[in-house]
Every structure is written in structure tokens, then in C-alpha cells.
Design a protein around this motif. Structure first.
Motif, PDB file in Angstrom:
ATOM      1  N   ILE A   1       0.834  -1.201   0.000  1.00 55.28           N
ATOM      2  CA  ILE A   1       0.000   0.000   0.000  1.00 55.28           C
ATOM      3  C   ILE A   1       0.870   1.252   0.000  1.00 55.28           C
ATOM      4  O   ILE A   1       0.613   2.207  -0.744  1.00 55.28           O
ATOM      5  CB  ILE A   1      -0.955  -0.020   1.209  1.00 55.28           C
ATOM      6  CG1 ILE A   1      -2.011  -1.118   1.027  1.00 55.28           C
ATOM      7  CG2 ILE A   1      -1.623   1.337   1.405  1.00 55.28           C
ATOM      8  CD1 ILE A   1      -2.894  -1.340   2.234  1.00 55.28           C
ATOM      9  N   ARG A   2       1.910   1.258   0.816  1.00 57.32           N
ATOM     10  CA  ARG A   2       2.807   2.425   0.870  1.00 57.32           C
ATOM     11  C   ARG A   2       3.524   2.621  -0.468  1.00 57.32           C
ATOM     12  O   ARG A   2       3.737   3.754  -0.902  1.00 57.32           O
ATOM     13  CB  ARG A   2       3.807   2.249   2.019  1.00 57.32           C
ATOM     14  CG  ARG A   2       3.159   2.440   3.387  1.00 57.32           C
ATOM     15  CD  ARG A   2       4.027   1.868   4.493  1.00 57.32           C
ATOM     16  NE  ARG A   2       5.263   2.601   4.689  1.00 57.32           N
ATOM     17  CZ  ARG A   2       5.424   3.586   5.557  1.00 57.32           C
ATOM     18  NH1 ARG A   2       4.402   4.000   6.300  1.00 57.32           N
ATOM     19  NH2 ARG A   2       6.595   4.189   5.702  1.00 57.32           N
ATOM     20  N   GLN A   3       3.901   1.519  -1.098  1.00 59.20           N
ATOM     21  CA  GLN A   3       4.526   1.617  -2.411  1.00 59.20           C
ATOM     22  C   GLN A   3       3.550   2.186  -3.440  1.00 59.20           C
ATOM     23  O   GLN A   3       3.914   3.026  -4.266  1.00 59.20           O
ATOM     24  CB  GLN A   3       5.008   0.233  -2.857  1.00 59.20           C
ATOM     25  CG  GLN A   3       5.713   0.218  -4.219  1.00 59.20           C
ATOM     26  CD  GLN A   3       7.007   1.013  -4.213  1.00 59.20           C
ATOM     27  OE1 GLN A   3       7.702   1.080  -3.198  1.00 59.20           O
ATOM     28  NE2 GLN A   3       7.326   1.641  -5.343  1.00 59.20           N
ATOM     29  N   GLN A   4       2.288   1.772  -3.354  1.00 55.75           N
ATOM     30  CA  GLN A   4       1.252   2.298  -4.246  1.00 55.75           C
ATOM     31  C   GLN A   4       1.047   3.792  -4.012  1.00 55.75           C
ATOM     32  O   GLN A   4       0.850   4.557  -4.961  1.00 55.75           O
ATOM     33  CB  GLN A   4      -0.049   1.533  -4.039  1.00 55.75           C
ATOM     34  CG  GLN A   4      -1.166   1.975  -4.978  1.00 55.75           C
ATOM     35  CD  GLN A   4      -2.454   1.207  -4.746  1.00 55.75           C
ATOM     36  OE1 GLN A   4      -2.466   0.183  -4.051  1.00 55.75           O
ATOM     37  NE2 GLN A   4      -3.541   1.688  -5.321  1.00 55.75           N
TER      38      GLN A   4
ATOM     39  N   ALA B   1      -8.128   1.203   0.991  1.00 60.26           N
ATOM     40  CA  ALA B   1      -8.666   0.144   1.852  1.00 60.26           C
ATOM     41  C   ALA B   1      -9.571  -0.792   1.048  1.00 60.26           C
ATOM     42  O   ALA B   1      -9.478  -2.024   1.178  1.00 60.26           O
ATOM     43  CB  ALA B   1      -9.436   0.762   3.021  1.00 60.26           C
ATOM     44  N   HIS B   2     -10.426  -0.215   0.209  1.00 60.61           N
ATOM     45  CA  HIS B   2     -11.341  -1.026  -0.591  1.00 60.61           C
ATOM     46  C   HIS B   2     -10.574  -1.924  -1.563  1.00 60.61           C
ATOM     47  O   HIS B   2     -10.913  -3.113  -1.732  1.00 60.61           O
ATOM     48  CB  HIS B   2     -12.302  -0.118  -1.359  1.00 60.61           C
ATOM     49  CG  HIS B   2     -13.239  -0.867  -2.267  1.00 60.61           C
ATOM     50  ND1 HIS B   2     -14.319  -1.576  -1.786  1.00 60.61           N
ATOM     51  CD2 HIS B   2     -13.237  -1.031  -3.626  1.00 60.61           C
ATOM     52  CE1 HIS B   2     -14.952  -2.143  -2.798  1.00 60.61           C
ATOM     53  NE2 HIS B   2     -14.323  -1.825  -3.921  1.00 60.61           N
TER      54      HIS B   2
ATOM     55  N   THR C   1     -11.586   1.046   6.244  1.00 59.88           N
ATOM     56  CA  THR C   1     -10.763   2.242   6.415  1.00 59.88           C
ATOM     57  C   THR C   1     -10.225   2.348   7.839  1.00 59.88           C
ATOM     58  O   THR C   1      -9.034   2.637   8.043  1.00 59.88           O
ATOM     59  CB  THR C   1     -11.582   3.497   6.071  1.00 59.88           C
ATOM     60  OG1 THR C   1     -12.089   3.376   4.736  1.00 59.88           O
ATOM     61  CG2 THR C   1     -10.726   4.744   6.164  1.00 59.88           C
ATOM     62  N   ASN C   2     -11.087   2.117   8.829  1.00 62.16           N
ATOM     63  CA  ASN C   2     -10.646   2.215  10.226  1.00 62.16           C
ATOM     64  C   ASN C   2      -9.561   1.197  10.537  1.00 62.16           C
ATOM     65  O   ASN C   2      -8.571   1.511  11.211  1.00 62.16           O
ATOM     66  CB  ASN C   2     -11.838   2.017  11.173  1.00 62.16           C
ATOM     67  CG  ASN C   2     -12.767   3.214  11.180  1.00 62.16           C
ATOM     68  OD1 ASN C   2     -12.376   4.313  10.797  1.00 62.16           O
ATOM     69  ND2 ASN C   2     -13.999   3.006  11.606  1.00 62.16           N
ATOM     70  N   TYR C   3      -9.732  -0.033  10.053  1.00 63.65           N
ATOM     71  CA  TYR C   3      -8.736  -1.074  10.337  1.00 63.65           C
ATOM     72  C   TYR C   3      -7.406  -0.756   9.665  1.00 63.65           C
ATOM     73  O   TYR C   3      -6.341  -0.939  10.259  1.00 63.65           O
ATOM     74  CB  TYR C   3      -9.249  -2.432   9.863  1.00 63.65           C
ATOM     75  CG  TYR C   3      -8.290  -3.566  10.140  1.00 63.65           C
ATOM     76  CD1 TYR C   3      -8.051  -3.995  11.436  1.00 63.65           C
ATOM     77  CD2 TYR C   3      -7.612  -4.191   9.091  1.00 63.65           C
ATOM     78  CE1 TYR C   3      -7.170  -5.029  11.689  1.00 63.65           C
ATOM     79  CE2 TYR C   3      -6.733  -5.228   9.337  1.00 63.65           C
ATOM     80  CZ  TYR C   3      -6.509  -5.644  10.643  1.00 63.65           C
ATOM     81  OH  TYR C   3      -5.623  -6.667  10.892  1.00 63.65           O
ATOM     82  N   LEU C   4      -7.456  -0.264   8.432  1.00 60.97           N
ATOM     83  CA  LEU C   4      -6.225   0.082   7.718  1.00 60.97           C
ATOM     84  C   LEU C   4      -5.467   1.180   8.461  1.00 60.97           C
ATOM     85  O   LEU C   4      -4.247   1.088   8.651  1.00 60.97           O
ATOM     86  CB  LEU C   4      -6.547   0.518   6.292  1.00 60.97           C
ATOM     87  CG  LEU C   4      -5.351   0.972   5.444  1.00 60.97           C
ATOM     88  CD1 LEU C   4      -4.277  -0.101   5.385  1.00 60.97           C
ATOM     89  CD2 LEU C   4      -5.814   1.352   4.033  1.00 60.97           C
TER      90      LEU C   4
ATOM     91  N   LEU D   1      -2.521   6.309   8.040  1.00 62.86           N
ATOM     92  CA  LEU D   1      -2.162   6.291   6.622  1.00 62.86           C
ATOM     93  C   LEU D   1      -2.330   7.662   5.982  1.00 62.86           C
ATOM     94  O   LEU D   1      -1.527   8.046   5.116  1.00 62.86           O
ATOM     95  CB  LEU D   1      -3.014   5.251   5.893  1.00 62.86           C
ATOM     96  CG  LEU D   1      -2.688   5.038   4.411  1.00 62.86           C
ATOM     97  CD1 LEU D   1      -1.226   4.651   4.217  1.00 62.86           C
ATOM     98  CD2 LEU D   1      -3.609   3.973   3.812  1.00 62.86           C
ATOM     99  N   GLN D   2      -3.360   8.417   6.381  1.00 62.61           N
ATOM    100  CA  GLN D   2      -3.565   9.738   5.793  1.00 62.61           C
ATOM    101  C   GLN D   2      -2.389  10.647   6.086  1.00 62.61           C
ATOM    102  O   GLN D   2      -1.958  11.425   5.238  1.00 62.61           O
ATOM    103  CB  GLN D   2      -4.857  10.358   6.333  1.00 62.61           C
ATOM    104  CG  GLN D   2      -5.192  11.697   5.694  1.00 62.61           C
ATOM    105  CD  GLN D   2      -5.324  11.603   4.185  1.00 62.61           C
ATOM    106  OE1 GLN D   2      -6.152  10.865   3.674  1.00 62.61           O
ATOM    107  NE2 GLN D   2      -4.509  12.362   3.456  1.00 62.61           N
TER     108      GLN D   2
END
Length: 344
Positions: free
Chosen positions: A242-245, A262-263, A269-272, A284-285
Motif C-alpha cells: 500500500i505504501r509503495q502504491q 482500503a477497498h 478504512t478504520n482497520y487500515l 495512513l492519511q
């Protein structure tokens, strides 16, 4: 003195001492187990500390190779308790009720965090370790210790994961360390309740029942920790993807949100955000914003792109939003940075 839970004339002294450092009033100590205790270790010993503002109930039992301890703390005030550990040991902690923290050697740098309905394996050095309890809460903590020689000679490969911990403990007895905390499974609860509900019996009989249950808990812990670590490794790999994306999307000026990420990875979203914060100490934000600003800094300094163009390229809402975020992150306005490196 009368021991309520044992036929011996003197109650066994617990392996861990207890103090109430900020209590000036006398605290009454008895050896009678109160009727409202959540669990009753009928085969153990008891110390019941009574104060107008709190009650502490300790139940404990020792066999040749094992020691078990169950505490119940109910404060009606903010309560600090010092636990005095005379020997370093490997503790199997089960936090049955209430979240609490144990400051190792009373230092904030090393903290054992115990989460309700979770368990963990911790090596605690000798010393004074301090716990804090909130008022109007009930705290139930169970732990056990098994003699190292018994563990090291136990012919079961499922216990091999403990050997590294035990050898490290032998070479570095002054160190504090703890595994990750994992949820109490139904099977672990079953073993615990079986242990708590053993009938009153003499020490010789306890040798037949207590150690086997504790070894079952250890074997189960090995299995559950193995599964948990495999799950964590998969999760870390997914977070890295995800960070690479995020980095690729920013460089290619692709619009995206945390919800979309997340989707795409079949997470909420909360878990991510929660797992990202757990592993990287920021949600993440925040990582997305920080990465965008770092790319903006690079474009201004290395490529000479104007702040207005950078704000558009990085898909900020407007130039003012980019300027505020940039100044907050780097302590300098993007326009000043631009003219510092590209002044004609």
C-alpha cells in the motif's frame, strides 16, 4: 494468623511483594477470601488488602516447578501499586479484565501494556515495577511461572519457541522483553477456568493437576503465536504494498483516498488506519500527506518547479492549502524555498 484457603497454619508468602506508595492511611491485611471474589482458588493462599478507597485480593499457589497468581483490584480512587520482583523470570500474563500498564523499574521508557482479554509472555527483571489503576474499575490479572529446567527438558517440540527466550533470559537477566499481545481464545479460557475451578487439595495432589494445565496453556500459546506472527507478516507485506502504491500514485499525479486504498485491499478504512498506526506510528492519511509534501520539496529544490505548479501536480485543494501544510511540515514557506534555490 489464619489462612482461609489452606490447611497450613501460616500462609505462603507470595513471590512478588506489593506496596501502596501514595497511601498514607493504614491498609488492613487479612488472609480471608471475601465472598464477592470473581474467582476462588480453593487450593491456594490469599492476601486481602482493605482500604476505604480500594480493595486488593491476591490468590496464589506454588508447586515444585510452578507458581500461579491471580489478583483482583477494585479502586474507587486513582491507585498506584508497586510490585516488588525479587527474581527475574518469564511470566505468562493473562489480562482477564481491565486495561493496565506496568512501568518497569518505575521508568516510563519500558512499559508492559496489558490489554483486557489478551495474553502475552514477558520477561521481567528483578526490581520495583509500578502499575496504575483508574477509579471505579475492576482489574483481574492472572500469571504463572514455570521453572526453566522443566521447560528446557520438556520433550515437546511445540515448546521450542520458548527456548530462545529462556536462553536470552539466562544471558541477560537484567533485560525487559515482551511478546506481542494476542486475544484470549475460547480454548485458552477453557484451560484457565479449569485451573480456577480445581477443588481444594493438598500440595502433592496439586502436582498432578496444575503443571499439566499450565503446559497445555504454553502449547496452545505456541500455536496461537505462530498463527498470529504469520498473520502479522502477511499484514506487514500488504502495508508495504500500500505504501509503495501511495508513492507511485503521488509521482504519477493519480488521485486516490484512504477509503479507495482500503477497498482495493479488502480492508475497512478504520482497520487500515489502525494497523498502519500500530506498525508505523502514524495513520495512513498522515503518511500520504507527508509523502506528498516530501515530493513537493524535491520538485521545488531539484527540478525548479514553482510552488503553484507543485500544488496542482500533487492534487492539493488549492495553493493556500499546500502552503499551510508545507510550512507546518518543513518550517519554511514553499515560495521562500523556491527563491532560495532558484533565485535569478
Amino acid at each position: 494468623m489464619k489462612a482461609s484457603l489452606s490447611k497450613t497454619q501460616q500462609p505462603l508468602k507470595p513471590r512478588v511483594g506489593i506496596e501502596f506508595p501514595y497511601i498514607s492511611d493504614p491498609v488492613q491485611l487479612s488472609y480471608n477470601l471475601p465472598k464477592n471474589t470473581t474467582y476462588r482458588l480453593r487450593y491456594g493462599h490469599c492476601r486481602h488488602w482493605q482500604h476505604p478507597k480500594f480493595t486488593v485480593i491476591e490468590q496464589y499457589c506454588q508447586t515444585k516447578d510452578t507458581y500461579i497468581y491471580l489478583s483482583e483490584i477494585v479502586p474507587s480512587m486513582e491507585l498506584t501499586v508497586n510490585f516488588i520482583y525479587t527474581h527475574d523470570d518469564l511470566y505468562f500474563f493473562y489480562q482477564l479484565k481491565g486495561n493496565t500498564r506496568l512501568w518497569i523499574d518505575q521508568k516510563k521508557a519500558a512499559i508492559l501494556r496489558m490489554k483486557e482479554q489478551h495474553y502475552q509472555i514477558s520477561h521481567l527483571p528483578a526490581g520495583h515495577h509500578q502499575a496504575y489503576y483508574k477509579k471505579e474499575k475492576r482489574y483481574l490479572t492472572f500469571y504463572f511461572i514455570i521453572d526453566r529446567s522443566l521447560l528446557l527438558h520438556f520433550q515437546d517440540n511445540s515448546l521450542s519457541f520458548l527456548k530462545d527466550l529462556l536462553f536470552k533470559l539466562t544471558y541477560k537477566p537484567e533485560k525487559f522483553g515482551s511478546t506481542i499481545s494476542i486475544p484470549l481464545s475460547a480454548k485458552a479460557k477453557l484451560y484457565l477456568y479449569r485451573l480456577f475451578r480445581l477443588p481444594r487439595q493438598n500440595e502433592l495432589s496439586l502436582e498432578r493437576y496444575v503443571p499439566p494445565i499450565l503446559l497445555q496453556l504454553i502449547t496452545l500459546a505456541r500455536q496461537e503465536y505462530s498463527e498470529e506472527y504469520q498473520s502479522q507478516n502477511k499484514l506487514i507485506l500488504k502495508l508495504q504494498q500500500i505504501r509503495q502504491q501511495v508513492q507511485e500514485n503521488i509521482k504519477e499525479s493519480v488521485a486516490f483516498t484512504v477509503e479507495e486504498l482500503a477497498h482495493n485491499h479488502q480492508l475497512t478504512t478504520n482497520y487500515l488506519n489502525q494497523v498502519h498506526r500500530r506498525h508505523y506510528h502514524e495513520n495512513l492519511q498522515r503518511y500520504i500527506t507527508r509523502t506528498k509534501l516530501a515530493e513537493g520539496y524535491r520538485q521545488i529544490v531539484e527540478e525548479g518547479i514553482t510552488p503553484t505548479a507543485v500544488a496542482l501536480d500533487l492534487l492539493f485543494y488549492d495553493g493556500a492549502a499546500f502552503t499551510r501544510a508545507f510550512k507546518k511540515e518543513f518550517g519554511i514557506l514553499p515560495s521562500i524555498l523556491y527563491f532560495r534555490y532558484h533565485k535569478k
